[in-house]
Design an enzyme around this catalytic site. Sequence first.
Site, mmCIF file in Angstrom:
data_model
loop_
_atom_site.group_PDB
_atom_site.id
_atom_site.type_symbol
_atom_site.label_atom_id
_atom_site.label_comp_id
_atom_site.label_asym_id
_atom_site.label_seq_id
_atom_site.Cartn_x
_atom_site.Cartn_y
_atom_site.Cartn_z
ATOM 1 C CE1 TYR A 188 -3.784 2.043 0.657
ATOM 2 C CE2 TYR A 188 -3.242 2.305 2.933
ATOM 3 C CZ TYR A 188 -4.030 2.703 1.799
ATOM 4 O OH TYR A 188 -5.200 3.414 2.037
ATOM 5 N NE ARG B 28 -6.994 12.195 -5.082
ATOM 6 C CZ ARG B 28 -6.952 11.344 -4.534
ATOM 7 N NH1 ARG B 28 -6.226 10.150 -4.304
ATOM 8 N NH2 ARG B 28 -8.019 11.111 -3.166
ATOM 9 C CE LYS C 65 -7.067 3.339 -0.881
ATOM 10 N NZ LYS C 65 -7.363 3.959 0.203
ATOM 11 C CD GLU D 30 -9.596 4.583 -2.679
ATOM 12 O OE1 GLU D 30 -10.339 3.865 -1.927
ATOM 13 O OE2 GLU D 30 -8.826 5.248 -2.306
ATOM 14 C CG ASP D 31 -7.121 7.131 -5.348
ATOM 15 O OD1 ASP D 31 -7.814 7.450 -3.962
ATOM 16 O OD2 ASP D 31 -5.936 6.721 -5.184
ATOM 17 C CG ASP E 279 -11.312 4.696 0.823
ATOM 18 O OD1 ASP E 279 -11.635 4.599 2.064
ATOM 19 O OD2 ASP E 279 -10.126 4.460 0.475
ATOM 20 C CG ASP E 280 -10.266 8.984 -2.460
ATOM 21 O OD1 ASP E 280 -9.152 8.669 -2.026
ATOM 22 O OD2 ASP E 280 -10.735 8.201 -3.025
ATOM 23 C CG ASN F 278 -1.493 8.833 1.687
ATOM 24 O OD1 ASN F 278 -0.558 8.942 2.569
ATOM 25 N ND2 ASN F 278 -2.820 8.842 1.716
HETATM 26 N N1 LIG Z 1 -4.646 10.020 4.314
HETATM 27 C C1 LIG Z 1 -5.586 9.632 4.038
HETATM 28 O O1 LIG Z 1 -6.095 8.589 4.281
HETATM 29 C C2 LIG Z 1 -6.054 9.995 2.637
HETATM 30 C C3 LIG Z 1 -5.272 11.171 1.905
HETATM 31 N N2 LIG Z 1 -5.481 11.474 0.669
HETATM 32 C C4 LIG Z 1 -4.845 12.418 -0.123
HETATM 33 O O2 LIG Z 1 -5.063 13.634 -0.032
HETATM 34 C C5 LIG Z 1 -4.502 14.469 -0.924
HETATM 35 C C6 LIG Z 1 -5.383 15.080 -2.004
HETATM 36 O O3 LIG Z 1 -6.562 14.474 -2.436
HETATM 37 P P1 LIG Z 1 -7.816 15.079 -3.034
HETATM 38 O O4 LIG Z 1 -8.739 15.926 -2.073
HETATM 39 O O5 LIG Z 1 -8.902 14.171 -3.731
HETATM 40 O O6 LIG Z 1 -6.995 15.855 -4.274
HETATM 41 P P2 LIG Z 1 -7.518 17.071 -4.796
HETATM 42 O O7 LIG Z 1 -6.702 17.342 -6.011
HETATM 43 O O8 LIG Z 1 -8.988 17.045 -5.243
HETATM 44 O O9 LIG Z 1 -7.494 18.425 -4.029
HETATM 45 C C7 LIG Z 1 -6.242 18.948 -3.507
HETATM 46 C C8 LIG Z 1 -6.739 20.312 -2.988
HETATM 47 O O10 LIG Z 1 -5.256 20.806 -2.703
HETATM 48 C C9 LIG Z 1 -5.215 22.327 -3.143
HETATM 49 N N3 LIG Z 1 -3.799 22.375 -3.250
HETATM 50 C C10 LIG Z 1 -2.788 21.974 -4.132
HETATM 51 N N4 LIG Z 1 -1.635 22.342 -3.797
HETATM 52 C C11 LIG Z 1 -1.893 23.272 -2.843
HETATM 53 C C12 LIG Z 1 -0.894 24.269 -2.506
HETATM 54 N N5 LIG Z 1 0.233 24.227 -2.626
HETATM 55 N N6 LIG Z 1 -1.512 25.158 -1.324
HETATM 56 C C13 LIG Z 1 -2.769 25.165 -1.056
HETATM 57 N N7 LIG Z 1 -3.490 24.463 -1.605
HETATM 58 C C14 LIG Z 1 -3.167 23.295 -2.606
HETATM 59 C C15 LIG Z 1 -6.002 22.194 -4.562
HETATM 60 O O11 LIG Z 1 -6.366 23.256 -4.611
HETATM 61 C C16 LIG Z 1 -7.131 21.364 -3.872
HETATM 62 O O12 LIG Z 1 -8.051 22.052 -3.251
HETATM 63 C C17 LIG Z 1 -3.869 13.315 -2.011
HETATM 64 O O13 LIG Z 1 -2.545 13.331 -1.582
HETATM 65 C C18 LIG Z 1 -4.405 12.146 -1.460
HETATM 66 O O14 LIG Z 1 -3.374 10.930 -1.408
HETATM 67 C C19 LIG Z 1 -6.601 11.251 0.315
HETATM 68 C C20 LIG Z 1 -7.560 10.537 0.583
HETATM 69 C C21 LIG Z 1 -7.122 9.696 1.914
HETATM 70 C C1 LIG Z 2 -5.241 6.710 1.267
HETATM 71 C C2 LIG Z 2 -6.146 7.254 -0.060
HETATM 72 O O1 LIG Z 2 -7.216 6.666 -0.348
HETATM 73 C C3 LIG Z 2 -5.485 8.257 -0.855
HETATM 74 O O2 LIG Z 2 -4.350 8.856 -0.510
HETATM 75 O O3 LIG Z 2 -6.143 8.549 -2.027
HETATM 76 MG MG LIG Z 3 -7.539 7.168 -2.298
#
Ligand SMILES: NC(=O)C1=CN([C@@H]2O[C@H](COP(=O)(O)OP(=O)(O)OC[C@H]3O[C@@H](n4cnc5c(N)ncnc54)[C@H](O)[C@@H]3O)[C@@H](O)[C@H]2O)C=CC1
Ligand SMILES: CC(=O)C(=O)O
Ligand SMILES: [Mg+2]
Length: 555
Positions: A87, A140, A158, A229-230, A252-253, A402
């Site tokens: 993962y 994504r 996953k 997912e993603d 999930d996200d 991530n």
């Molecule tokens: N820890 C966890 O369980 C999870 C982590 N994630 C992570 O969250 C991250 C974002 O995922 P999503 O929301 O789906 O992506 P997304 O692309 O929809 O959203 C990213 C957001 O961050 C903003 N952004 C990007 N660069 C920026 C910067 N330099 N300054 C300020 N804002 C900035 C964008 O404008 C946007 O609003 C990914 O890296 C993903 O891996 C997502 C789901 C679960």
């Molecule tokens: C953990 C997860 O779902 C993500 O980073 O998109």
């Molecule tokens: Mg995800």
Amino acid sequence: MAANLSPFRHKGLSFTPEQRISKNLTGLIPHVMEDSSKQCERALKMIRTRGTNIDRYLYLSNIKNQNVDLFYSLLINNAKELMPLVYTPTIGDVCLQYSTLYTRPEALYISIKQRKSIKTILKNWPYPNPEICVVTDGSRILGLGDLGVNGVGIPIGKLALYTAAAGIHPEKTLPIVLDCGTANETNLKDPLYLGLRSKRPSVAEQQEFMDEFMAAAAEVYPDMVVQFEDFESEKAFNYLDRYRNTHKCFNDDIQGTGAVVLGGYIGAVNLSGVPIEEQRLVFMGAGSAGVGVAKQLVEYYTKRGLSEQAAKDKFWLVDTKGLVTKDRGDKLAEHKKYFARGDNNGHQFRTLEEVIEYVKPTALVGLTATFGVFTESVVRALKASVDAGGLGRRPILFPLSNPLSKAECTFEQAVTWTDGTVIFASGSPFSSFTIKAGDQAITYHPNQGNNVYVFPGIGLGAILAKASRVTDNMIYTSAAALAGSLNADEVHKGLIYPRIERVREASIIVAREVMKAARRDGVSQLPEEQWLTWEEWGDPALDKYIKERIYDPKL
Ligand SMILES: NC(=O)C1=CN([C@@H]2O[C@H](COP(=O)(O)OP(=O)(O)OC[C@H]3O[C@@H](n4cnc5c(N)ncnc54)[C@H](O)[C@@H]3O)[C@@H](O)[C@H]2O)C=CC1
Ligand SMILES: CC(=O)C(=O)O
Ligand SMILES: [Mg+2]
């Protein structure tokens, strides 16, 4: 592979002499007989002596292809060491190179050009009646952007965790990638790229394809729960709204991440010394994850008695253009509007430092997919704003993006810049960190705030409850159950999530509470007498029911 050595029935070197004779295996495997621990010892030695994490991933993947029980014995009993290989973070590198690493199919690959054949393709899956499907369109993948068909590594990873963490039988899991093309120029130019070599069609056309996929999946596998997912944010929100009331599905996200962060936030607030009413949260990142998490936390506050507006007022969301406000002058994406601030008196805050100066937050959550945006000055400003509230208060800092290469800051930075006071959770795992001062050494332990703590239990709970829908209460309950799943040692150590080695125990607790929430919401299709028995005998009876139904690898 000989037909009598199917990966699902392969016991490796544990076959007894009788089994070897009856299955005509004599001579096809070495003569030695080994128990599972010996076979795991060999595999671990191999893993630990490989040169790179990709090599380790490939070795593990090979084991999975040959001997499913050995793979899951390894993963379950060595979760801390091996989960990062199967993962995040390794899976991110695997996805980037998937088309080169490819040796054999491990998922269903459905392209938009095959729209007329979706049902046939679904029926081609060789294992009957899958119970859980993880589907992506690769648009994504983690924080790595649009990887097209290469994103298939995520559903595969996953679902390995569905089995390892929640005991869903591996033959009942179905990874799917919907190939609509990709915006990724590197992939499009890669002669080895395995996906459609074209740009994505319009959002409307992708949605039609998704409609057809969802209808086909519900017809071919009516009992299957679908995890989205993603998908990039616009599609993620749209598909969730579109199918949540008609299909057994969740995102999930948006929802899983919302629940896992809420679960950790409950513990973090207890440790922070800042009362929940006084918490002020800045979110860096306003995509599917940022907005999903903020909405889940709003629900928590409203359940505690706050009005929706008062709850919403505790959140300041920041994106690439700065603080999300109603009068910022750009066209806000639909999903951001709910949190757009209207109390900024016309002033716009463009940088995170400006926002922190203005808001004086107690908690900072990163979901930006951008490495390093929590700089030293940002983290020190967060600490200062928490310190100003009184002695002994601790900042909450969650760089959740991530894989590790996209984390908003590292654990070591967070500890150093907050003089060790931080309450920290990251999406991908960081190692513990020790600071030595003379004869003294203090070791700090990070938390991993990743939806892996909830999605396996949500899926398992929905399956076992025979839920016709995945309701908001089922998601919310998963967060509360996770928060309550820490043992005394974890609480004593100041953790906010169970140790990853206990993810299986936590998932059973989550699944049990999700099942009960399904029943309360009237979506469980289990017979009423069954529920009355569980009411009479309580949680241990329900736990027993769950444990009797989950897969345990047996070599
Ligand atoms: N820890 C966890 O369980 C999870 C982590 N994630 C992570 O969250 C991250 C974002 O995922 P999503 O929301 O789906 O992506 P997304 O692309 O929809 O959203 C990213 C957001 O961050 C903003 N952004 C990007 N660069 C920026 C910067 N330099 N300054 C300020 N804002 C900035 C964008 O404008 C946007 O609003 C990914 O890296 C993903 O891996 C997502 C789901 C679960
Ligand atoms: C953990 C997860 O779902 C993500 O980073 O998109
Ligand atoms: Mg995800």
